[in-house]
Design an enzyme around this catalytic site. Structure first.
Site, PDB file in Angstrom:
ATOM      1  N   GLY A  14      -6.327  20.667  56.536  1.00  0.00           N
ATOM      2  CA  GLY A  14      -7.521  20.282  55.781  1.00  0.00           C
ATOM      3  C   GLY A  14      -8.696  21.234  55.870  1.00  0.00           C
ATOM      4  N   ASN A  16      -9.546  23.387  53.523  1.00  0.00           N
ATOM      5  CA  ASN A  16     -10.202  23.303  52.210  1.00  0.00           C
ATOM      6  C   ASN A  16     -10.960  21.981  52.070  1.00  0.00           C
ATOM      7  OD1 ASN A  16      -9.696  25.659  50.313  1.00  0.00           O
ATOM      8  ND2 ASN A  16      -7.664  25.357  51.231  1.00  0.00           N
ATOM      9  N   ARG A  67       9.985   7.711  44.323  1.00  0.00           N
ATOM     10  CA  ARG A  67       8.753   8.487  44.138  1.00  0.00           C
ATOM     11  C   ARG A  67       7.722   7.680  43.332  1.00  0.00           C
ATOM     12  NH1 ARG A  67       7.534  14.174  44.511  1.00  0.00           N
ATOM     13  NH2 ARG A  67       9.630  14.610  45.209  1.00  0.00           N
ATOM     14  N   ARG A  93       3.161  17.137  48.121  1.00  0.00           N
ATOM     15  CA  ARG A  93       4.085  16.340  47.301  1.00  0.00           C
ATOM     16  C   ARG A  93       3.869  16.714  45.850  1.00  0.00           C
ATOM     17  NH1 ARG A  93       8.055  14.770  49.830  1.00  0.00           N
ATOM     18  NH2 ARG A  93       8.545  13.120  48.352  1.00  0.00           N
ATOM     19  N   LEU A  95       3.556  15.870  42.112  1.00  0.00           N
ATOM     20  CA  LEU A  95       3.209  14.640  41.387  1.00  0.00           C
ATOM     21  C   LEU A  95       3.971  14.628  40.069  1.00  0.00           C
ATOM     22  CD1 LEU A  95      -0.602  14.747  42.167  1.00  0.00           C
ATOM     23  CD2 LEU A  95       1.067  13.142  43.119  1.00  0.00           C
ATOM     24  N   HIS A 111      -4.454  26.875  44.844  1.00  0.00           N
ATOM     25  CA  HIS A 111      -3.193  27.549  45.170  1.00  0.00           C
ATOM     26  C   HIS A 111      -3.522  28.954  45.703  1.00  0.00           C
ATOM     27  CE1 HIS A 111       1.055  28.401  45.018  1.00  0.00           C
ATOM     28  NE2 HIS A 111       0.760  29.573  44.489  1.00  0.00           N
TER      29      HIS A 111
HETATM   30  C1  GRF Z   1      -4.087  26.353  51.268  1.00  0.00           C
HETATM   31  O1  GRF Z   1      -3.693  27.687  51.395  1.00  0.00           O
HETATM   32  C2  GRF Z   1      -3.960  25.893  49.841  1.00  0.00           C
HETATM   33  O2  GRF Z   1      -4.233  26.904  48.914  1.00  0.00           O
HETATM   34  C3  GRF Z   1      -2.521  25.495  49.750  1.00  0.00           C
HETATM   35  O3  GRF Z   1      -2.231  24.888  50.979  1.00  0.00           O
HETATM   36  C4  GRF Z   1      -3.117  25.408  51.979  1.00  0.00           C
HETATM   37  C5  GRF Z   1      -3.819  24.237  52.583  1.00  0.00           C
HETATM   38  O4  GRF Z   1      -4.606  24.610  53.673  1.00  0.00           O
HETATM   39  N1  GRF Z   1      -2.290  24.654  48.610  1.00  0.00           N
HETATM   40  P1  GRF Z   1      -5.660  23.609  54.269  1.00  0.00           P
HETATM   41  O5  GRF Z   1      -4.911  22.335  54.653  1.00  0.00           O
HETATM   42  O6  GRF Z   1      -6.703  23.337  53.228  1.00  0.00           O
HETATM   43  O7  GRF Z   1      -6.237  24.282  55.476  1.00  0.00           O
END
Ligand code: GRF
Length: 219
Positions: A14, A16, A67, A93, A95, A111
């Site tokens: 987490g 981000n 799912r 997951r 969607l 991404h």
């Molecule tokens: C990030 O690199 C994001 O781009 C990808 O998964 C990773 C998640 O990292 N989709 P975090 O859990 O936010 O640290």
């Protein structure tokens, strides 16, 4: 100012999510994180949310034999929390189309590559083995195809000669933490318009509240 009620869906550490929590701590930020949902009860990001006083929920996909049932439970949780926008932040997951259609242009994702290049997992390893000189990150509206959809914000990150997947991932992650709050701000301010599956960003308003060239969008 009404702030956009936003859910963040996670599966792991987490970081981000933390960047979004930190941004939303400012009173003038246009989105409010009203809940954090994880499909993984052990996700470290749940602790970050709890520390910030944000409601959390774990909906373990392994508890569902279909799912569709998992997604129904997720949908109910989000509706109950009054969610208006969903941010996927390391949510592992896929969607289904039926879930995505229930939230039209209301799900965004980050991404760690310059989409449409390097969709999927192990992006940094593949970037290194392809020898590309730049990589980066992308925040985009979600479509039912994996890592596809109109691009909101991207940042380019150089690939250095001595990079490993780990050093590259760390540099890209720093860019992610800048891009995601910026992209969420644009969406929450109602400044993103999708035309022919590309995003136009409408100009900000002036301090006097008058729109500057409201129809003169740029990318
Ligand atoms: C990030 O690199 C994001 O781009 C990808 O998964 C990773 C998640 O990292 N989709 P975090 O859990 O936010 O640290």
């Amino acid at each position: 100012m009404a702030r956009l009620k936003t859910a963040v869906l996670i599966s792991g550490r987490g970081s981000n999510l933390q960047a979004l929590i930190d941004a939303a701590a400012a009173s003038d930020y246009p989105a409010e994180i009203v809940c954090v949902v994880s499909n993984n009860p052990g996700a470290g990001g749940l602790k970050r949310a709890a520390k910030a006083g944000i409601a959390t929920a774990s909906i373990d996909h392994r508890d569902f034999d279909r799912r569709a049932s998992f997604e129904d439970a997720l949908h109910t949780e989000l509706m109950t929390a009054g969610v208006e926008l969903i941010c996927l932040a390391g949510f592992m997951r896929l969607l289904t189309a039926s879930f995505v259609e229930r939230w039209p242009d209301k799900i965004i994702n980050i991404h760690p590559s310059l989409l449409p290049s390097f969709k999927g997992l192990q992006t940094h390893e593949r970037v290194l083995s392809e020898g590309v000189r730049f990589t980066g990150c992308t925040v985009h509206f979600v479509r039912s195809e994996m890592d596809a959809g109109p691009i909101i914000v991207q940042a380019a990150v150089p690939v250095l000669t001595d990079d490993t997947a780990d050093t590259l991932a760390a540099r890209v992650l720093t860019a992610e933490h800048r891009c995601y709050p910026h992209a969420l701000r644009l969406v929450a301010e109602g400044r993103t318009f999708i035309v022919d599956e590309t995003v136009t960003i409408r100009q900000s308003t002036s301090p006097l509240g008058t729109a500057i060239n409201p129809d003169d969008g740029h990318r």
